[in-house]
Design a protein around this motif. Structure first.
Motif: not given
Length: 611
Positions: A61, A74-75, A79, A83-84, A87, A90, A160-161, A166
């Motif tokens: 990630f 999911n990334s 980001l 948050y990575r 995730a 996530g 993206d998450l 986030q």
């Protein structure tokens, strides 16, 4: 290469878990010390292998390795790094890996900190936890592999998450919640090991109790963090939304609370052994049920992970196997572990038994309300929604008697009591508390509704009974252990926990009765009165975040002409997904929160605003 290292570490962890579930249990049955002594080493090896897999996924990630399907879904390269990392858990595959990491961590903790156990008991406890590990590792590898590749073609950037995730809440809430959820595997393993060994005495309860309490504390913190996150992120307000996935964590908490109380009775008096074992089994079973609800796709919820039917079938089969085998073993051994302890009708034992009955009924009530819509849909009875109109009155119906029992039970001793003596000692404290509870809400707000008139006095009575008990225990003792100094840490923990319940009850009731919510339209320079406050919109401006564009409202809150708070709610549009999210602004206080959310533009320069 990192993904392959992580994948093969999970494969090796599954092999070690299979060995850990077979060799120690075989050694305990054959009384082979060398085989039993392998259990802690296998537990340590399993934890290290799962940790390697988890670190590998984190590395993927951080490095934006979009050749891994889970990372790509999911990334995103925009980001932020923190948050990575969050995730990683996530979505479904990574959260399962976190679950397995925490499970292996609990197993390692038992291996390291249970050296006072006999080798037989230690091997059986670790063997049972290894069996659970086999199930979850197989689930991860065969249905939810977080290291699956998108080769030879993969996206140059990720999807993206989810913008809802986030948030700082994702960093702290799931790990804390899983620590509690998964932690109940330890009392479950102790219960199964005790049934195998036929030993469920006060020593067994003393071994089991600290692990249960630790898991319960983590679950309590996890639920509290989740409630806080939902409040400011989703705008649910109130005190509990009764979302089915939130209920999935609440049910094992209720059962775990009952288990803590029965373990105390089992340790002190040797009573309620069968009931204690059954509670240990059911608490962990409810944790597994929560896993099924969240990951099977049967629920539609902001918390649920969309998944294919194979995952739900796997977890359902595993749930049936664990619960069925555990209850079968309990049925076979129940007659051998019966307790024969005498106690009077007015005693702490009876009070704790009634406490357990109320908690069990509340758990059943939440379970029925959570599962009924699923049953109705499966049976073609139509779409049914079960929410606060069912849960709130039903919850109050059982919680108010439970609170009354807590207030009266604080002055009771083990074995037997004189009802006259208990009432004589408690009644002045309870009378003062009840009067204060009746008067304070009315004096503070001029409002008198039935649930305030019942709940606040009962909460006050719990405080009064705790003060009465502290006064009695603070009487001068002998030597260095005089007064409060001789009280145990577990006693002070009980005081804090009961006071915590008082705070929750008062907050829930007063929030339900006194909250003011208003939707309005405001333009720059306009103000509106809500309750005793004036909310003024000074300015709307645009700004750029790390991976989003935002419209921010600048609000001032005035009371009697004086500015008491500045609030800046936002409307964010995320670059990668194009999703628009509302970020509420909250000014928290001890006796009130001021809450502002920015809605949609209304076309004439004004905005929809919720206060």
């Amino acid at each position: 290469m990192i993904a392959e290292i992580g994948h093969y570490s999970l494969v090796l962890a599954l092999v070690v878990a299979v060995l850990g579930s077979c060799l120690p249990l075989w050694g305990a049955w054959r009384q082979s010390t060398p085989l039993m002594q392998m259990a802690p080493r296998l537990a340590a090896a399993q934890f290290l292998l799962v940790a390697v897999a988890f670190v590998a996924l984190c590395q993927a990630f951080v490095n934006n390795d979009f050749s891994i399907a889970y990372v790509a879904a999911n990334s995103n390269s925009e980001l932020p790094v923190h948050y990575r990392i969050s995730a990683v858990w996530g979505a479904h595959e990574g959260s399962m890996l976190l679950w397995i990491l925490i499970l292996s961590g609990w197993m390692l903790a038992v291996a390291l900190f249970s050296r006072s156990l006999t080798w037989t008991m230690r091997a059986r406890v670790l063997g049972v936890i290894s069996i659970i590990s086999v199930g979850f590792l197989a689930f991860s590898l065969f249905t939810s592999n977080p290291f699956a590749r998108l080769l030879p073609y993969f996206p140059v950037d990720g999807r993206d998450l989810n913008p809802l995730l986030q948030d700082f809440g994702l960093i702290v809430h799931p790990p804390m919640l899983y620590m509690g959820y998964v932690g109940f595997v330890v009392p479950f393993a102790f219960a199964i090991a005790g049934l195998m060994q036929g030993r469920l005495d006060h020593v067994w309860a003393r071994w089991c109790r600290p692990w249960t309490l630790t898991a319960w504390v983590f679950l309590t913190l996890g639920i509290a963090l989740g409630s806080w996150w939902a409040y400011y992120e989703l705008g649910w307000g109130g005190w509990w939304f009764w979302d089915p996935v939130e209920n999935a964590s609440f049910m094992p908490w209720l059962a775990g609370t009952a288990l803590i109380h029965t373990l105390a009775v089992c340790e002190k008096r040797g009573a309620f052994r069968n009931w204690t074992v059954l509670l240990a089994i059911m608490t962990f079973s409810l944790s597994l049920l929560g896993t099924f609800l969240v990951r099977s796709g049967v629920l539609t919820s902001v918390h649920a992970f969309a998944s294919d039917p194979l995952r739900g079938q796997f977890i359902l089969a595993f749930l049936a196997l664990v619960i069925g085998a555990s209850l079968t073993l309990f049925a076979m051994r129940a007659t051998r572990i019966q307790s024969r302890v005498e106690y009077g009708l007015v005693s702490r034992e009876v009070a704790l038994l009634l406490n357990n009955i109320f908690l069990a009924v509340v758990t059943l009530m939440v379970l029925i309300g959570t599962l009924y819509p699923l049953i109705a849909e499966a049976a073609n009875w139509g779409t049914v929604s079960v929410g606060p109109p069912y849960f709130n009155p039903m919850f109050g119906l059982f919680m108010f008697p439970l609170m009354a029992l807590m207030a009266l039970g604080q002055g009771l001793r083990w074995k037997n009591n004189s009802a006259g003596q208990v009432i004589k000692g408690l009644w002045p404290w309870l009378a003062i508390s009840l009067m204060a509870g009746l008067l304070l809400p009315w004096l503070a707000s001029g409002l008198w509704v039935w649930y305030l008139a019942v709940g606040i006095p009962l909460a006050s009575a719990i405080v009064g009974s705790l003060l009465f008990d502290l006064k009695n225990k603070a009487r001068p003792g002998v030597g260095k252990t005089a007064g409060l100094a001789r009280l145990s840490r577990s006693y002070y923990g009980m005081v804090v926990a009961h006071l915590g319940l008082v705070v929750v009850v008062c907050g829930a009731l007063l929030t339900s009765a006194l909250s003011v919510e208003k939707d309005m339209r405001l333009a720059e320079g306009q103000a509106a009165a809500v309750g005793p406050y004036e909310f003024r919109l000074d300015k709307i401006r645009n700004l750029r975040g790390p991976n989003y564009l935002a419209t921010r409202g600048e609000f001032r809150v005035l009371s009697e002409g004086e500015t008491i708070a500045r609030l800046n709610p936002e409307k964010r549009r995320y670059n990668a997904s194009g999703q628009v999210m509302t970020e509420a602004a909250i000014d928290p206080g001890l006796f009130r929160d001021l809450y502002v959310a920015l809605g949609e533009p209304l076309g004439d320069g004004s905005w929809a605003v919720r206060v």
